[in-house]
Design a protein around this motif. Structure first.
Motif: not given
Length: 384
Positions: A52-72, A89-95
């Motif tokens: 679908k073309g979702y291959n460019q930079y995500a928002p710095m703090h993470g995709v909104g839908l994923l942050r919503q799921r982590i909130e839930e 904040t979504v990051v590149s791994g827990a490390t």
């Protein structure tokens, strides 16, 4: 002359033992990654979002839908409301989450309490920020906290305490009393908690996960560092997150944006879709408990001694009653002779303290675990 910022750091024990396992075609129960693939539907979702073309930079703090799921998810797990816009904040791994959290609070000369045995990324991050690690050893038998030692280690220069729950390598799960004692020791001091909770869904025997963010006295001082890779068997995707109060998140993001800036976009959208159904993470513990039980059933036929892991996907065993050989040497010998690789637990101590313990990862297919145990039964009978 070039000066290393981490002169004491060498190739990690995980790389060493994995390379040895590959060389001798051994079963690799050393490195902590699942030996099976993720859910096919999750793979399909990644492909769908790529197409679908979702291959460019995500928002710095993470995709909104994923942050919503982590909130839930955080509400389900902790009963705490973290705001997806200002506290997640979504990051590149827990490390990365751990590195950035440490960097956020540690200034040159600050002391950070590290509970050993400890995951190997903590101390380098402290040192790169000019901080000083202060080591406190956990009880060797069950890896519970020696709170008197923690009390003795706290000083006017203490800036943070790093905790790991469920614990790697020991499998200990923190109790309510642990957090109450931690709260009493910190009191009104400006001491922050960096909480490594990557195995937060992998607990056994009906245990419930507790986090410092669930305790009012600790909540405003805590960074919760988590991993979706561990939960959904996709460690190679490197998807982690950090939960922290508003002001701490603001400072955390200042550093995060200059470390990785953002995390792989299609993976984030796929996980957001996948997490719509909470049962996909709420029952992960049951899945791993069956593997732990299978592994323990076999271990009982060996001559190793052990306390069953309360959480994580690791099991430690003791062999001091069988041999005085160094754990590193025995781990190498076991890889070569029995063709089963494990991690010597001394590798998790800064002074390589050797309690004659080995760590196995049981996040593998059942037939692999059964074959590994068959080999360990014979090997343990010949340890001298």
């Amino acid at each position: 002359m070039f000066r290393s910022k981490l002169p004491q750091v060498e190739t990690t024990i995980f790389t060493v033992m994995t390379n040895l396992a590959n060389t001798y075609e051994a079963i690799n129960l050393a490195q902590g990654f699942p030996g099976f693939d993720c859910y096919p539907y999750l793979q399909d979702l990644v492909a769908e979002y790529m197409q679908k073309g979702y291959n460019q930079y995500a928002p710095m703090h993470g995709v909104g839908l994923l942050r919503q799921r982590i909130e839930e998810k955080s509400k389900n797990l902790y009963g705490v409301n973290f705001d997806m816009e200002t506290e997640i904040t979504v990051v590149s791994g827990a490390t990365e989450a751990l590195f950035v959290a440490i960097t956020t609070v540690v200034q040159p000369g600050d002391e950070v309490i590290v509970l050993e045995p400890a995951y190997d990324s903590y101390v380098p991050a402290i040192q790169l920020s000019g901080g000083l690690p202060v080591y406190v050893q956990l009880h060797a038998k069950d890896f519970s906290v020696d709170w008197q030692q923690v009390k003795d280690a706290i000083s006017e220069r203490t800036k943070a305490i790093i905790i790991n729950n469920p614990h790697n390598p020991g499998g200990y799960v923190w109790k309510k009393a642990d957090f109450e004692t931690l709260s009493e020791l910190i009191g009104e001091r400006e001491i922050y908690i960096i909480s490594d909770e990557v195995y937060d869904h992998i607990l056994f025997d009906e245990r419930k996960h507790l986090s410092p963010c669930m305790f009012e006295s600790l909540q405003q001082k805590t960074f919760v560092c988590g991993s979706l890779g561990k939960t959904f068997h996709v460690t190679g995707w490197k998807i982690g997150y950090c939960l922290a109060p508003v002001q701490l998140t603001k400072e955390f993001r200042k550093i995060h944006q200059y470390v990785t800036f953002s995390t792989a976009t299609p993976f984030q959208f796929a996980l957001a879709d996948f997490m719509v159904d909470p049962t996909r993470y709420l029952h992960v513990g049951e899945f791993y408990e069956s593997k732990r039980n299978l592994f323990l059933k076999g271990l009982r036929e060996t001559k190793f001694k052990f306390t069953p892991a309360e959480g994580s996907f690791f099991q430690t065993v003791s062999y001091g009653h069988l041999s005085k050989e160094a754990d590193y040497e025995l781990a190498k010998k076991m890889t070569v002779q029995a063709k089963v690789a494990a991690i010597p637990v001394s590798s998790f101590y800064h002074e390589k303290k050797d309690h004659k313990q080995l760590r196995f990862c049981f996040a593998k297919e059942d037939d692999v675990l059964e074959e590994a145990v068959d080999r360990l039964i014979d090997f343990s009978r010949h340890i001298r």
